[in-house]
Design a protein around this motif. Structure first.
Motif, PDB file in Angstrom:
ATOM      1  N   ASP A 143       0.758  -1.124  -0.044  1.00 35.42           N
ATOM      2  CA  ASP A 143       0.100   0.000   0.184  1.00 35.42           C
ATOM      3  C   ASP A 143       0.779   1.134   0.114  1.00 35.42           C
ATOM      4  N   ARG A 144       2.142   1.109   0.112  1.00 31.66           N
ATOM      5  CA  ARG A 144       3.175   2.089  -0.064  1.00 31.66           C
ATOM      6  C   ARG A 144       3.055   3.070   1.187  1.00 31.66           C
ATOM      7  N   GLN A 145       2.588   2.779   2.379  1.00 34.13           N
ATOM      8  CA  GLN A 145       2.614   3.450   3.435  1.00 34.13           C
ATOM      9  C   GLN A 145       4.019   3.989   3.992  1.00 34.13           C
ATOM     10  N   TYR A 146       4.550   5.004   3.752  1.00 27.46           N
ATOM     11  CA  TYR A 146       5.884   5.487   4.270  1.00 27.46           C
ATOM     12  C   TYR A 146       5.831   6.268   5.437  1.00 27.46           C
ATOM     13  N   SER A 147       5.263   5.421   6.458  1.00 30.24           N
ATOM     14  CA  SER A 147       5.212   6.086   7.988  1.00 30.24           C
ATOM     15  C   SER A 147       5.221   4.601   8.904  1.00 30.24           C
ATOM     16  N   CYS A 148       5.417   4.994  10.102  1.00 29.14           N
ATOM     17  CA  CYS A 148       5.397   3.967  11.141  1.00 29.14           C
ATOM     18  C   CYS A 148       4.408   3.094  10.845  1.00 29.14           C
ATOM     19  N   ALA A 149       4.525   1.724  10.815  1.00 24.40           N
ATOM     20  CA  ALA A 149       3.548   0.568  11.110  1.00 24.40           C
ATOM     21  C   ALA A 149       3.340   0.550  12.381  1.00 24.40           C
ATOM     22  N   SER A 252      -3.553  13.517   9.628  1.00 28.07           N
ATOM     23  CA  SER A 252      -2.298  13.901   8.944  1.00 28.07           C
ATOM     24  C   SER A 252      -1.118  13.002   9.540  1.00 28.07           C
ATOM     25  N   VAL A 253      -0.623  12.375   8.570  1.00 31.67           N
ATOM     26  CA  VAL A 253       0.264  11.146   8.879  1.00 31.67           C
ATOM     27  C   VAL A 253       1.719  11.175   8.171  1.00 31.67           C
ATOM     28  N   GLY A 254       2.581  11.712   9.019  1.00 29.02           N
ATOM     29  CA  GLY A 254       4.129  11.839   8.235  1.00 29.02           C
ATOM     30  C   GLY A 254       4.228  12.958   7.608  1.00 29.02           C
ATOM     31  N   LEU A 282      -6.349  13.778  13.962  1.00 23.85           N
ATOM     32  CA  LEU A 282      -5.349  12.940  14.354  1.00 23.85           C
ATOM     33  C   LEU A 282      -3.889  13.245  13.651  1.00 23.85           C
ATOM     34  N   VAL A 283      -3.018  13.818  14.474  1.00 20.89           N
ATOM     35  CA  VAL A 283      -1.814  14.108  13.908  1.00 20.89           C
ATOM     36  C   VAL A 283      -0.832  12.847  14.248  1.00 20.89           C
ATOM     37  N   HIS A 284      -0.201  12.261  13.289  1.00 23.28           N
ATOM     38  CA  HIS A 284       0.696  11.129  13.602  1.00 23.28           C
ATOM     39  C   HIS A 284       2.193  11.678  13.181  1.00 23.28           C
ATOM     40  N   THR A 285       3.261  11.772  13.978  1.00 27.46           N
ATOM     41  CA  THR A 285       4.338  12.502  13.548  1.00 27.46           C
ATOM     42  C   THR A 285       5.505  11.742  14.329  1.00 27.46           C
ATOM     43  N   ILE A 286       6.779  11.910  13.510  1.00 34.54           N
ATOM     44  CA  ILE A 286       7.989  11.527  14.304  1.00 34.54           C
ATOM     45  C   ILE A 286       8.153  12.735  15.189  1.00 34.54           C
ATOM     46  N   GLY A 287       8.697  12.277  16.554  1.00 33.55           N
ATOM     47  CA  GLY A 287       8.603  13.319  17.434  1.00 33.55           C
ATOM     48  C   GLY A 287      10.115  13.096  18.186  1.00 33.55           C
TER      49      GLY A 287
END
Length: 413
Positions: A143-149, A252-254, A282-287
């Protein structure tokens, strides 16, 4: 003993590392440890040691990318794992006034490039995300998810595949949005469209995905057309600051890593105004842990120009005063390390394909990036934050039970 050797002796005590210098000499640091393979670095020219001492991460990265240092007994993942495991974030010093001052000076130096105006934002995104779509297909999930599984345990003992872990990530996020059929959802930084398509398929919502990457936009639109859902899942090439609402939900993811600290208040004010009075985001981000910091030179120069990993305090400060209330915070500590190790394995397995797309130097750059990213989540100061916001305190249930119930139902679909 040279400064280079003294630094290495401090950095590596567990695991054995031998350095071969261009003049034929060598020295060994650390002691053999079953947790690490015995490694050797071969410096191909006399300047490598100087470059690494001057700027350890950028110096080592550029020497490795250019083939001026080679690794024996393992690869770049094994080397960076050894160094980072010997110096975990948890064992570092607490923050004192001197560290705060140094960090403050670094922040001042980066203010200009963090001021992420619209033209710069698009150029920064293109630098990374407009690379060949074939490259991403080689190492990401279907699915080309380029963020944390989202993984079930730290050791991945359950044998969950990357594809399943990414499906579970989407379910985990969808559950926090408390979606109902017919809702309008805005996906800020939609990537190749996987999250938007998933939310429509599983929850019956209409989604508008926005991106600044022309390559991602083409693929996302084609995927929606192929699925026959273009009338419910739309994708646009537009900056979030130019959007109009209203939307019942925002996800918003990544993407938040690319906002830049100067526009944090703009981001949250814009999202507030785009949401309905009962809206949820919902904000999903590297922190980063430990407070605000600076982007390292390697990442800024080669990977994500203009990018910045936020501290939780910066996110909260950015949203304060916007009348968006923080309703839930989750910290994913190990998940991204597991995810990126899967990407690294896939990249290594497709070495010849990646070199054919670009060249040997690019392959070394890309694998250095992946190895560095994996190990900074395993031993360094990076985590993932999922922060939920709402405009109305009564929109969401007052316990988290609904998240678990909805997530379980979504995982069964």
């Amino acid at each position: 003993m040279t400064l280079f050797e003294r630094i290495l002796r401090r950095l590596v005590t567990r695991g054995q590392l031998t350095i071969f210098t261009p003049d034929g000499a060598h020295f060994t640091v650390g002691k053999a440890d079953p947790a690490f393979p015995d490694l050797a670095l071969r410096l191909q020219d006399k300047r490598v040691a100087f470059d690494i001492v001057r700027d350890p991460r950028l110096g080592m990265a550029e020497a490795y990318i250019d083939g001026r240092v080679t690794i024996e007994g393992g690869g770049i993942m094994e080397f960076l794992s050894m160094v980072r495991a010997n110096n975990p974030w948890e064992s570092g010093r607490s923050i004192d006034a001197k560290n705060v001052l140094a960090r403050g000076l670094g922040t001042v130096r980066q203010k200009l490039w963090r001021a992420n105006h619209k033209a710069r934002a698009k150029a920064n995104v293109a630098h990374h995300y407009d690379l060949s779509a074939a490259l991403y297909a080689l190492f990401l999930d279907r699915d080309r998810q380029y963020s944390c599984a989202y993984w079930p345990d730290a050791d991945n003992e359950a044998g969950i595949s990357l594809d399943q872990a990414q499906e579970d990530k989407k379910a985990h996020i969808a559950a926090k949005l408390l979606l109902k059929p017919g809702m309008r959802v805005l996906d800020i930084g939609c990537g190749w469209g996987g999250m938007a398509l998933y939310l429509h398929r599983t929850c019956g919502v209409d989604v508008t995905g926005i991106t600044l990457s022309e390559e991602q936009l083409k693929i996302a639109r084609q995927r929606a057309a192929d699925a026959g859902v273009s009338d419910h899942v739309r994708f646009e090439l537009i900056d979030y600051r130019d959007m109009t609402g209203p939307f019942d939900r925002i996800v918003s993811v990544g993407m938040f890593e690319h906002v830049g600290t100067a526009p944090y208040r703009t981001f949250f004010n814009t999202c507030h105004d785009l949401l309905t009075p009962d809206g949820v985001m919902l904000v999903h981000t590297i922190g980063r842990m430990g407070g605000p910091g600076t982007t390292d030179a390697f990442t800024q120069k080669y990977i994500f120009p203009g990018g910045y990993i936020p501290a939780l305090s910066e996110m909260v400060a950015g949203s304060e005063g916007t009348r968006l209330m923080v309703t839930d915070v989750e910290v994913l500590r190990i998940h991204y390390g597991l995810t990126i190790r899967q990407w690294y394995k896939r990249a290594m397995a497709h070495r010849a394909d990646i070199i054919a797309l670009y060249d040997e130097r690019f392959f070394r750059l890309w694998t250095f990036y992946l190895a560095g990213a994996a190990t900074v989540f395993e031993h360094g100061g990076m985590v993932n934050y999922q922060v939920q916001y709402a405009r109305n305190r009564r929109t969401l249930p007052i316990t988290r039970d609904y998240m678990q119930e909805t997530e379980a139902a979504l995982q069964g679909r």
